[in-house]
Write an enzyme that holds these catalytic residues in place. Structure first.
Site, short mmCIF file in Angstrom:
data_model
loop_
_atom_site.label_atom_id
_atom_site.label_comp_id
_atom_site.label_asym_id
_atom_site.label_seq_id
_atom_site.Cartn_x
_atom_site.Cartn_y
_atom_site.Cartn_z
N GLU A 117 0.82 -1.21 0.00
CA GLU A 117 0.00 0.00 0.00
C GLU A 117 0.86 1.26 0.00
O GLU A 117 1.98 1.27 0.53
CB GLU A 117 -0.92 0.01 1.23
CG GLU A 117 -2.02 -1.04 1.17
CD GLU A 117 -3.00 -0.83 0.05
OE1 GLU A 117 -3.09 0.31 -0.47
OE2 GLU A 117 -3.67 -1.81 -0.35
N TRP A 118 0.28 2.34 -0.54
CA TRP A 118 0.99 3.62 -0.63
C TRP A 118 1.43 4.16 0.73
O TRP A 118 2.43 4.83 0.85
CB TRP A 118 0.08 4.66 -1.32
CG TRP A 118 -1.19 4.90 -0.56
CD1 TRP A 118 -2.32 4.13 -0.59
CD2 TRP A 118 -1.47 5.96 0.36
NE1 TRP A 118 -3.27 4.64 0.25
CE2 TRP A 118 -2.78 5.77 0.85
CE3 TRP A 118 -0.72 7.06 0.82
CZ2 TRP A 118 -3.37 6.63 1.78
CZ3 TRP A 118 -1.31 7.91 1.76
CH2 TRP A 118 -2.62 7.69 2.22
N MET B 48 -4.32 -21.78 11.14
CA MET B 48 -5.49 -21.06 10.61
C MET B 48 -6.73 -21.93 10.80
O MET B 48 -7.27 -22.51 9.85
CB MET B 48 -5.24 -20.68 9.15
CG MET B 48 -4.12 -19.63 9.03
SD MET B 48 -3.99 -18.92 7.39
CE MET B 48 -3.11 -20.21 6.54
N THR B 49 -7.15 -22.00 12.05
CA THR B 49 -8.27 -22.88 12.42
C THR B 49 -9.61 -22.19 12.19
O THR B 49 -10.40 -21.96 13.13
CB THR B 49 -8.13 -23.32 13.89
OG1 THR B 49 -7.77 -22.16 14.67
CG2 THR B 49 -7.06 -24.38 14.06
N TYR B 50 -9.82 -21.83 10.94
CA TYR B 50 -11.10 -21.25 10.48
C TYR B 50 -11.17 -21.52 8.98
O TYR B 50 -10.26 -22.17 8.43
CB TYR B 50 -11.17 -19.75 10.80
CG TYR B 50 -9.86 -19.02 10.72
CD1 TYR B 50 -9.31 -18.67 9.50
CD2 TYR B 50 -9.13 -18.72 11.88
CE1 TYR B 50 -8.08 -18.02 9.43
CE2 TYR B 50 -7.89 -18.08 11.81
CZ TYR B 50 -7.38 -17.73 10.59
OH TYR B 50 -6.15 -17.10 10.51
N ASP B 51 -12.25 -21.09 8.33
CA ASP B 51 -12.50 -21.42 6.92
C ASP B 51 -12.68 -22.93 6.71
O ASP B 51 -12.42 -23.45 5.62
CB ASP B 51 -11.37 -20.92 5.98
CG ASP B 51 -11.12 -19.42 6.10
OD1 ASP B 51 -12.05 -18.70 6.50
OD2 ASP B 51 -10.00 -18.97 5.79
N GLY C 282 3.52 -12.29 2.07
CA GLY C 282 2.80 -13.34 1.34
C GLY C 282 1.95 -12.78 0.23
O GLY C 282 2.39 -11.90 -0.50
N GLY C 283 0.73 -13.27 0.12
CA GLY C 283 -0.18 -12.82 -0.93
C GLY C 283 0.17 -13.44 -2.27
O GLY C 283 0.89 -14.44 -2.34
N GLU D 211 0.30 -19.47 1.23
CA GLU D 211 -0.81 -20.44 1.14
C GLU D 211 -0.76 -21.13 -0.21
O GLU D 211 -1.31 -20.63 -1.17
CB GLU D 211 -2.16 -19.73 1.33
CG GLU D 211 -2.28 -19.16 2.74
CD GLU D 211 -3.62 -18.47 2.99
OE1 GLU D 211 -4.57 -18.65 2.20
OE2 GLU D 211 -3.70 -17.75 3.97
#
Ligand SMILES: *[C@@H]1O[C@H](CO)[C@@H](O)[C@H](O)[C@H]1NC(C)=O
Length: 453
Positions: free
Chosen positions: A69-70, A209-212, A96-97, A139
């Protein structure tokens, strides 16, 4: 009395040895949410979490860590400035990403020279911006276009990072940079992505990441983050829950004290297609996007709590989590009760603590849920047994306030509060913090400590 104090000391020591990390993620895209949902580093409570992870940075074509981001550098500075208010706070930068739909880790880990270039740039960047560590958010190795060999290459990256962090600490005589990672929860993904036994010892902590576990990509309702399986789970779905994920990481050789349980400050939504609205009811996609997060499929906790004012709620006893329905909308979410159940389980398993995805999806401003600021994370903090936060006596804007001014011109340190022996002042950089002794104890300036009267 001595016996009692010894027992208390042992209890405190035990508590310190186990679930004592509360790691909170913030995202640099939350600044674009409208109105009271707009979130920047300035909205962080410096005393809420033990660690804050700034999400997200990326890796450029030259294998250098880089901003997205800027205003990232401005936000880094605001975040890291909070350590002046709470010197115990630790901050990490998450990398990441995707770039053109691919993880930038894939090209970087492929060769020893590109890994070395990344590691060198990361250390320089973290030190320049005053971060305490790095968080890897890939990921996942060996998934989404990443070849099978990336499982071993990720191990190499982790080992080389830690070796370089050790050397940097020796060379600079600074505290060693921390290393953590966000990792998968589904068994097949874990098995394919990580050499758990080889990587786990090198991390300071590992964010599960214990969700989704369930979402609108499935054809029936299921909960985002259940503690246990449901009797309705078929096939592989019996493993789509926290208990199963943690068992698997432990079985693969991860030390319990390195594992942090993921607490979501969001729920996952569905559109119901029949009159049926229970667990396992037929669906065809997500409910409407939330007015602030504006992405179909999930709602921030502050959007959920608004929905609850006109919804029917149910507690899934088998899984220790709630869901709510109204019309054809269905959301599986977390609340104070489910957080309490998970904390109790987490401490029983002697895990290293909790991490929250994310600060910006709790009702951080207190404008939505009428339960104060950060209602979920404050509840989590309290359930984990942290001592009460110091009350920051903010500088007065109109009238002079004798308490807020107490530390003006005084050296850093602890001071008696003449008005209340059960509390004391901490002065830090001219700011005044009011701390409270444990119930029954009073502050003694002779030992700079709380003791029995
Ligand atoms: C939790 O996981 C353990 C180990 O896999 C299993 O034996 C136990 O039955 C699970 N508990 C519940 C309530 O599902």
């Amino acid at each position: 009395m001595t016996k009692f104090l010894t027992a208390l000391g042992v209890l405190l020591a035990l508590h310190m040895a186990s679930s004592n990390k509360l790691v909170c993620h913030m995202t640099n895209w939350a600044q674009y949410r409208p109105g009271h949902a707009k979130f920047t580093s300035d909205n962080i409570d410096p005393f809420l979490c033990t660690h804050v992870i700034y999400t997200l940075a990326t890796i450029n074509g030259l294998n250098q860590i880089s901003t997205i981001e800027w205003n990232d550098q401005q936000q880094y500075a605001r975040l890291n400035n909070l350590k002046k208010f709470n010197p115990a706070l630790k901050t990490l930068l998450s990398v990441g990403g995707t770039v053109n739909g691919m993880s930038p880790f894939i090209a970087m880990v492929a060769r020893p020279e590109s890994r070395a270039a990344f590691i060198k740039s990361a250390i320089g960047f973290l030190r320049t911006h005053n971060f305490d560590g790095l968080n890897l958010a890939w990921e996942y190795p060996a998934h989404n276009g990443s070849p099978e060999q990336d499982r071993e290459r990720f191990t190499l990256l982790v080992k080389e990072l830690v070796a370089a962090f050790e050397k940097d600490a020796k060379d600079t005589r600074k505290t060693q940079l921390l290393l953590s990672a966000n990792v998968a929860s589904i068994r097949d993904t874990i098995d394919r992505a990580y050499e758990v036994k080889l990587i786990a010892p090198h991390f300071d902590f590992i964010n599960l990441m214990t969700y989704d576990y369930h979402g609108h990509w499935e054809a029936a309702t299921g909960h985002n983050s259940p503690l246990y399986s449901s009797s309705m789970d078929m096939g592989n779905h019996v493993h789509h829950n926290i208990n199963s994920t943690v068992s698997h990481w432990l079985a693969l050789g991860a030390p319990a004290e390195k594992l942090l349980l993921g607490f979501p400050s969001f729920g996952r939504t569905y559109r119901l297609t029949t009159g049926s609205a229970g667990l396992g009811a037929p669906t065809n996609g997500p409910a409407d996007a939330g007015p602030y997060t504006r992405t179909p499929g999930f709602w921030a906790f502050y959007e959920v709590c608004n929905f609850l004012t006109s919804a029917h709620t149910e507690w899934i006893e088998e899984q220790k989590v709630p869901y709510a329905t109204s019309g054809s909308s269905w959301v599986g979410y977390d609340d104070k009760s489910s957080f309490s159940s998970k904390v109790q389980w987490m401490t029983g398993m002697n895990l290293g603590g909790a991490h929250v995805w994310t600060l910006d999806m709790d009702d951080f401003s207190g404008s939505f849920c009428r339960a104060g600021s950060y209602p979920l994370i404050n509840h989590l903090r309290m359930s984990m047994g942290f001592s009460p936060k110091p009350t920051t006596t903010a500088a007065p804007t109109t009238t002079r306030d004798p308490i807020a001014d107490f530390c003006r011109g005084r050296p850093d340190g602890l001071y008696t509060n003449p008005a209340d022996k059960g509390t004391y002042f901490q002065c830090y950089l001219g700011n005044t913090y009011l701390h409270r002794c444990q119930p029954g104890l009073i502050y003694y300036d002779s030992c700079k400590c709380c003791n029995w009267p």
